[in-house]
Design a protein around this motif. Sequence first.
Motif, PDB file in Angstrom:
ATOM      1  N   ARG A  88      -3.427  -2.369 -11.112  1.00 51.65           N
ATOM      2  CA  ARG A  88      -3.261  -1.221 -10.222  1.00 51.65           C
ATOM      3  C   ARG A  88      -4.544  -0.976  -9.404  1.00 51.65           C
ATOM      4  NH1 ARG A  88       1.498  -1.576 -10.353  1.00 51.65           N
ATOM      5  NH2 ARG A  88       2.897  -0.483 -11.779  1.00 51.65           N
ATOM      6  N   MET A  89      -5.694  -1.100 -10.051  1.00 55.85           N
ATOM      7  CA  MET A  89      -6.953  -0.914  -9.322  1.00 55.85           C
ATOM      8  C   MET A  89      -7.087  -1.955  -8.213  1.00 55.85           C
ATOM      9  SD  MET A  89      -8.449   1.719 -10.694  1.00 55.85           S
ATOM     10  CE  MET A  89      -6.855   2.452 -11.138  1.00 55.85           C
ATOM     11  N   ASP A  90      -6.679  -3.176  -8.504  1.00 58.88           N
ATOM     12  CA  ASP A  90      -6.742  -4.238  -7.502  1.00 58.88           C
ATOM     13  C   ASP A  90      -5.801  -3.940  -6.341  1.00 58.88           C
ATOM     14  OD1 ASP A  90      -8.129  -6.686  -6.956  1.00 58.88           O
ATOM     15  OD2 ASP A  90      -6.248  -7.771  -7.278  1.00 58.88           O
ATOM     16  N   GLN A  91      -4.622  -3.399  -6.665  1.00 59.94           N
ATOM     17  CA  GLN A  91      -3.688  -3.018  -5.600  1.00 59.94           C
ATOM     18  C   GLN A  91      -4.280  -1.907  -4.728  1.00 59.94           C
ATOM     19  OE1 GLN A  91      -0.403  -2.186  -8.350  1.00 59.94           O
ATOM     20  NE2 GLN A  91       0.846  -3.740  -7.292  1.00 59.94           N
ATOM     21  N   GLY A  92      -4.954  -0.953  -5.357  1.00 55.71           N
ATOM     22  CA  GLY A  92      -5.602   0.106  -4.587  1.00 55.71           C
ATOM     23  C   GLY A  92      -6.666  -0.445  -3.660  1.00 55.71           C
ATOM     24  N   LEU A  93      -7.421  -1.414  -4.142  1.00 56.77           N
ATOM     25  CA  LEU A  93      -8.447  -2.031  -3.300  1.00 56.77           C
ATOM     26  C   LEU A  93      -7.821  -2.855  -2.177  1.00 56.77           C
ATOM     27  CD1 LEU A  93     -11.064  -3.013  -6.018  1.00 56.77           C
ATOM     28  CD2 LEU A  93     -11.303  -1.245  -4.258  1.00 56.77           C
ATOM     29  N   ASP A  94      -6.643  -3.419  -2.413  1.00 62.90           N
ATOM     30  CA  ASP A  94      -5.916  -4.082  -1.321  1.00 62.90           C
ATOM     31  C   ASP A  94      -5.645  -3.088  -0.188  1.00 62.90           C
ATOM     32  OD1 ASP A  94      -5.817  -6.498  -2.701  1.00 62.90           O
ATOM     33  OD2 ASP A  94      -3.761  -6.192  -3.425  1.00 62.90           O
ATOM     34  N   VAL A  95      -5.259  -1.871  -0.557  1.00 65.50           N
ATOM     35  CA  VAL A  95      -4.996  -0.834   0.436  1.00 65.50           C
ATOM     36  C   VAL A  95      -6.288  -0.470   1.173  1.00 65.50           C
ATOM     37  CG1 VAL A  95      -4.260   1.553   0.782  1.00 65.50           C
ATOM     38  CG2 VAL A  95      -3.021   0.087  -0.832  1.00 65.50           C
ATOM     39  N   CYS A  96      -7.377  -0.327   0.424  1.00 63.83           N
ATOM     40  CA  CYS A  96      -8.671  -0.038   1.060  1.00 63.83           C
ATOM     41  C   CYS A  96      -8.998  -1.094   2.106  1.00 63.83           C
ATOM     42  CB  CYS A  96      -9.781   0.031   0.010  1.00 63.83           C
ATOM     43  SG  CYS A  96      -9.732   1.481  -1.056  1.00 63.83           S
ATOM     44  N   SER A 135     -13.392  16.647  15.041  1.00 66.81           N
ATOM     45  CA  SER A 135     -14.656  16.813  14.312  1.00 66.81           C
ATOM     46  C   SER A 135     -14.972  15.614  13.430  1.00 66.81           C
ATOM     47  CB  SER A 135     -14.606  18.079  13.450  1.00 66.81           C
ATOM     48  OG  SER A 135     -14.498  19.240  14.255  1.00 66.81           O
ATOM     49  N   GLN A 136     -14.172  14.535  13.551  1.00 68.19           N
ATOM     50  CA  GLN A 136     -14.351  13.329  12.739  1.00 68.19           C
ATOM     51  C   GLN A 136     -14.533  13.702  11.262  1.00 68.19           C
ATOM     52  OE1 GLN A 136     -13.668  10.443  13.828  1.00 68.19           O
ATOM     53  NE2 GLN A 136     -13.707  10.804  16.033  1.00 68.19           N
ATOM     54  N   ARG A 137     -13.582  14.488  10.762  1.00 69.47           N
ATOM     55  CA  ARG A 137     -13.645  14.963   9.383  1.00 69.47           C
ATOM     56  C   ARG A 137     -13.359  13.830   8.395  1.00 69.47           C
ATOM     57  NH1 ARG A 137     -13.746  20.476   9.391  1.00 69.47           N
ATOM     58  NH2 ARG A 137     -13.281  21.432  11.420  1.00 69.47           N
ATOM     59  N   ASP A 138     -14.029  13.876   7.247  1.00 62.84           N
ATOM     60  CA  ASP A 138     -13.721  12.922   6.188  1.00 62.84           C
ATOM     61  C   ASP A 138     -12.243  13.047   5.827  1.00 62.84           C
ATOM     62  OD1 ASP A 138     -16.362  12.070   6.047  1.00 62.84           O
ATOM     63  OD2 ASP A 138     -16.884  13.524   4.492  1.00 62.84           O
ATOM     64  N   LEU A 139     -11.625  11.921   5.537  1.00 64.73           N
ATOM     65  CA  LEU A 139     -10.186  11.885   5.297  1.00 64.73           C
ATOM     66  C   LEU A 139      -9.889  11.046   4.065  1.00 64.73           C
ATOM     67  CD1 LEU A 139      -7.246  12.430   6.270  1.00 64.73           C
ATOM     68  CD2 LEU A 139      -7.466  10.367   7.687  1.00 64.73           C
ATOM     69  N   GLU A 140      -9.010  11.572   3.227  1.00 63.15           N
ATOM     70  CA  GLU A 140      -8.529  10.844   2.052  1.00 63.15           C
ATOM     71  C   GLU A 140      -7.021  10.682   2.173  1.00 63.15           C
ATOM     72  OE1 GLU A 140      -7.790  11.897  -2.597  1.00 63.15           O
ATOM     73  OE2 GLU A 140      -9.744  12.483  -1.765  1.00 63.15           O
ATOM     74  N   ILE A 141      -6.578   9.449   2.249  1.00 65.46           N
ATOM     75  CA  ILE A 141      -5.151   9.155   2.378  1.00 65.46           C
ATOM     76  C   ILE A 141      -4.507   9.196   0.992  1.00 65.46           C
ATOM     77  CG2 ILE A 141      -3.455   7.416   3.057  1.00 65.46           C
ATOM     78  CD1 ILE A 141      -4.880   8.720   5.425  1.00 65.46           C
ATOM     79  N   GLN A 142      -3.367   9.892   0.888  1.00 62.35           N
ATOM     80  CA  GLN A 142      -2.741  10.104  -0.416  1.00 62.35           C
ATOM     81  C   GLN A 142      -1.310   9.586  -0.458  1.00 62.35           C
ATOM     82  OE1 GLN A 142      -3.581  14.253  -1.659  1.00 62.35           O
ATOM     83  NE2 GLN A 142      -5.232  13.295  -2.806  1.00 62.35           N
ATOM     84  N   ASP A 143      -1.105   8.400   0.066  1.00 62.05           N
ATOM     85  CA  ASP A 143       0.216   7.768   0.018  1.00 62.05           C
ATOM     86  C   ASP A 143       0.299   6.629  -0.990  1.00 62.05           C
ATOM     87  OD1 ASP A 143       1.868   8.915   2.384  1.00 62.05           O
ATOM     88  OD2 ASP A 143      -0.061   8.439   3.307  1.00 62.05           O
ATOM     89  N   PHE A 144      -0.815   6.247  -1.606  1.00 60.38           N
ATOM     90  CA  PHE A 144      -0.858   4.963  -2.295  1.00 60.38           C
ATOM     91  C   PHE A 144      -1.204   5.058  -3.772  1.00 60.38           C
ATOM     92  CE2 PHE A 144      -1.689   4.026   2.192  1.00 60.38           C
ATOM     93  CZ  PHE A 144      -0.735   3.046   2.437  1.00 60.38           C
ATOM     94  N   PHE A 145      -0.871   6.200  -4.422  1.00 61.48           N
ATOM     95  CA  PHE A 145      -1.087   6.255  -5.873  1.00 61.48           C
ATOM     96  C   PHE A 145       0.203   6.101  -6.658  1.00 61.48           C
ATOM     97  CE2 PHE A 145      -1.677  10.736  -4.299  1.00 61.48           C
ATOM     98  CZ  PHE A 145      -0.431  11.229  -4.654  1.00 61.48           C
ATOM     99  N   TRP A 146       1.311   5.871  -5.953  1.00 66.80           N
ATOM    100  CA  TRP A 146       2.599   5.676  -6.613  1.00 66.80           C
ATOM    101  C   TRP A 146       2.831   4.193  -6.904  1.00 66.80           C
ATOM    102  CZ3 TRP A 146       4.689  10.225  -7.835  1.00 66.80           C
ATOM    103  CH2 TRP A 146       4.373  11.331  -7.047  1.00 66.80           C
TER     104      TRP A 146
END
Length: 271
Positions: free
Chosen positions: A87-95, A25-36
């Motif tokens: 940390r925000m910059d690291q999160g954007l690296d993941v994005c 169904s091409q559902r919206d997805l939020e990956i939750q591996d990268f907040f540590w």
Amino acid sequence: MSLPTLGVALPLDGLRLHRSWIIESQRDLEIQDFFWAEVLNGDWAPLAEGIRKELDGYQGRLGIHGPFWGFTIASLDPDVRALVSRRMDQGLDVCAALGATQMVIHSPYTTWDYNNLDYNPGARAKVVERTHDTLAAAVRRAEDMGVTLVIENIEDCDPADRVALARSFDSPAVRVSIDTGHAHYAHVSTGAPPVDFYVTAAGDMLHHVHLQDSDGYADRHWNPGEGSIVWPQVFRTLATLTSNPRLILEVRNKDLVRAGADHLIGLGLAV
């Protein structure tokens, strides 16, 4: 009017478990591996590669939950604000690595703030000022990347505070998230308005919702139907928006997340 399609928040193991349900169904997805911090400070490239492999054939809207543990985006300590900016910059690296277009971050507003910001002269404006200092570089980078930072309510008692904070950036890269369980906790335990009022306050600034149920006493992350949130009213209010927010099931037991989806689908609220 067509019903909204439910999305889901999962780490890689959960993505593997529910992959076919998401992709069919091409559902919206939020990956939750990268907040540590341990993940962000380490070599996360193999983890990202594993996620990309599971996303073969996926064409839905992809986001991540950004880092949040151990800090606020409006810290009084300038050294901490500098760390949070990193940390925000690291999160954007993941994005960038995953092709994600949304990153969830946490609101700085606390229950204490609700009772004290207007008691202390200038305190309300200072929260906004410190948040801008923390996020300025991330917002500029997110604009260039086509990523939206969505600010999620945590302890927020007044749903308008977070919306005003997001608007203060005057940027398409900053919008609002609602966590239904957090809102319900604030309503029952701290006198905040009910969940649908948070939706109304956000209006079309709302681009993301964490769907989880609660008894209003603790942050349960139960499946919808296991707590006391009045889901029909929440979805009636969501239906008034034109911003098409991502409706992301975020429950504690990832193995059983489809039971929560089935409950909302059975109520005729979503697909």
